[in-house]
Motif scaffolding. Structure first.
Motif, short mmCIF file in Angstrom:
data_model
loop_
_atom_site.label_atom_id
_atom_site.label_comp_id
_atom_site.label_asym_id
_atom_site.label_seq_id
_atom_site.Cartn_x
_atom_site.Cartn_y
_atom_site.Cartn_z
N LYS A 97 7.00 -14.57 -7.61
CA LYS A 97 7.87 -13.39 -7.56
C LYS A 97 8.88 -13.52 -6.43
N GLU A 98 8.46 -13.98 -5.26
CA GLU A 98 9.39 -14.11 -4.13
C GLU A 98 10.42 -15.21 -4.37
N ILE A 99 10.02 -16.31 -5.01
CA ILE A 99 10.99 -17.36 -5.34
C ILE A 99 12.02 -16.81 -6.32
N GLU A 100 11.55 -16.06 -7.30
CA GLU A 100 12.48 -15.43 -8.25
C GLU A 100 13.41 -14.48 -7.51
N ASP A 101 12.88 -13.70 -6.57
CA ASP A 101 13.72 -12.81 -5.76
C ASP A 101 14.74 -13.61 -4.95
N GLY A 102 14.37 -14.83 -4.55
CA GLY A 102 15.28 -15.69 -3.80
C GLY A 102 16.56 -15.98 -4.56
N TYR A 103 16.49 -15.99 -5.88
CA TYR A 103 17.67 -16.21 -6.72
C TYR A 103 18.35 -14.89 -7.09
N ARG A 104 17.82 -13.81 -6.59
CA ARG A 104 18.41 -12.50 -6.83
C ARG A 104 18.89 -11.93 -5.50
N GLU A 105 18.13 -11.00 -4.91
CA GLU A 105 18.56 -10.39 -3.65
C GLU A 105 18.21 -11.22 -2.43
N GLY A 106 17.26 -12.14 -2.56
CA GLY A 106 16.88 -13.02 -1.45
C GLY A 106 15.38 -13.03 -1.21
N PHE A 107 14.87 -14.18 -0.77
CA PHE A 107 13.45 -14.35 -0.46
C PHE A 107 13.14 -13.55 0.80
N SER A 108 12.11 -12.72 0.77
CA SER A 108 11.79 -11.85 1.89
C SER A 108 10.52 -12.30 2.62
N ILE A 109 10.69 -12.62 3.88
CA ILE A 109 9.54 -12.96 4.72
C ILE A 109 8.66 -11.71 4.93
N ARG A 110 9.29 -10.55 5.02
CA ARG A 110 8.53 -9.30 5.20
C ARG A 110 7.65 -9.02 3.98
N ASP A 111 8.17 -9.23 2.78
CA ASP A 111 7.37 -9.05 1.56
C ASP A 111 6.18 -9.99 1.57
N THR A 112 6.43 -11.25 1.92
CA THR A 112 5.37 -12.25 1.96
C THR A 112 4.30 -11.86 2.97
N GLY A 113 4.72 -11.37 4.12
CA GLY A 113 3.76 -10.92 5.14
C GLY A 113 2.90 -9.76 4.66
N MET A 114 3.50 -8.80 3.97
CA MET A 114 2.74 -7.67 3.46
C MET A 114 1.81 -8.10 2.33
N ASN A 115 2.23 -9.09 1.53
CA ASN A 115 1.35 -9.63 0.49
C ASN A 115 0.10 -10.24 1.12
N ILE A 116 0.31 -11.05 2.15
CA ILE A 116 -0.81 -11.70 2.85
C ILE A 116 -1.71 -10.66 3.51
N LEU A 117 -1.11 -9.65 4.12
CA LEU A 117 -1.88 -8.58 4.76
C LEU A 117 -2.73 -7.83 3.73
N GLY A 118 -2.18 -7.56 2.55
CA GLY A 118 -2.93 -6.88 1.49
C GLY A 118 -4.10 -7.71 0.99
N ILE A 119 -3.88 -9.02 0.80
CA ILE A 119 -4.96 -9.91 0.38
C ILE A 119 -6.05 -9.96 1.43
N THR A 120 -5.67 -10.08 2.69
CA THR A 120 -6.63 -10.15 3.79
C THR A 120 -7.44 -8.86 3.90
N ALA A 121 -6.77 -7.72 3.81
CA ALA A 121 -7.47 -6.43 3.89
C ALA A 121 -8.45 -6.27 2.74
N GLY A 122 -8.04 -6.68 1.54
CA GLY A 122 -8.94 -6.61 0.38
C GLY A 122 -10.11 -7.56 0.52
N LEU A 123 -9.86 -8.75 1.07
CA LEU A 123 -10.93 -9.72 1.29
C LEU A 123 -11.97 -9.17 2.25
N LEU A 124 -11.51 -8.55 3.32
CA LEU A 124 -12.41 -7.99 4.33
C LEU A 124 -12.91 -6.60 3.96
N ASN A 125 -12.37 -6.06 2.85
CA ASN A 125 -12.70 -4.72 2.39
C ASN A 125 -12.42 -3.68 3.47
#
Length: 135
Positions: A97-125
Motif C-alpha cells: 500500500k505504501e509503495i502504491e502511495d509512493g506513485y500517488r501522493e508519496g511514500f509516508s514514513i509516518r504511515d509506516t511507523g504507525m503500521n509498525i506500532l499497530g502490529i507491535t501493540a497487537g502482538l503484545l496485546n
C-alpha cells in the motif's frame, strides 16, 4: 490455497484493477502520476485524512486508521494463522500500500511507523491510547 495466499492475491489485484494512471480507483485518493516520491512531513498530517477537510465522522484521523487496522488485524489473525504469518501478512500489505502511495501522493514514513506500532501493540496485546473523537 491458504488464507494468506488469498489475502495477498486480493491486495495485489486491488492495486492492479481498482486504479489507473488517470483515476484513483476505489481505494486511493490520488491517481498515479508514474513518479515515485516521498511525502514530506509538511504534507503528511498526523491527524486528518486531508489537511483542507474538516473532521468528519466518515474520515477518521489518517494515522489512527493505520494504527488501528494493524492492531485489529494482529489481534484477529495471530491465533488463527500464527504470529509469524500474521506479521508477514500485515507488513506485506502495508508495504504494498505504501509503495502504491509512493506513485500517488508519496511514500509516508509516518504511515509506516504507525503500521509498525499497530502490529507491535497487537502482538503484545497492549492497546496504546489511541482514540478518535468526532467532536
Amino acid at each position: 490455497m491458504t488464507t494468506i495466499n488469498r489475502i495477498v492475491i486480493l491486495v495485489v489485484a486491488s492495486t492492479i484493477f481498482f486504479s489507473t494512471n488517470t483515476s484513483a480507483g476505489i481505494i486511493w485518493d490520488h491517481p498515479r502520476d508514474g513518479i515515485f516520491k516521498w511525502q514530506p512531513p509538511s504534507q503528511d498530517p498526523w491527524f486528518y485524512m486531508n489537511i483542507n477537510e474538516r473532521l468528519h465522522w466518515r474520515s477518521p484521523p489518517e494515522k489512527w486508521s493505520h494504527y488501528m487496522v494493524n492492531y485489529a488485524g494482529m489481534l484477529l489473525l495471530k491465533d488463527k494463522i500464527g504470529i509469524t504469518k500474521t506479521i508477514l501478512l500485515l507488513s506485506t500489505a502495508d508495504l504494498i500500500k505504501e509503495i502504491e502511495d509512493g506513485y500517488r501522493e508519496g511514500f509516508s514514513i509516518r504511515d509506516t511507523g504507525m503500521n509498525i506500532l499497530g502490529i507491535t501493540a497487537g502482538l503484545l496485546n497492549k492497546k496504546l491510547i489511541c482514540t478518535f473523537d468526532t467532536k
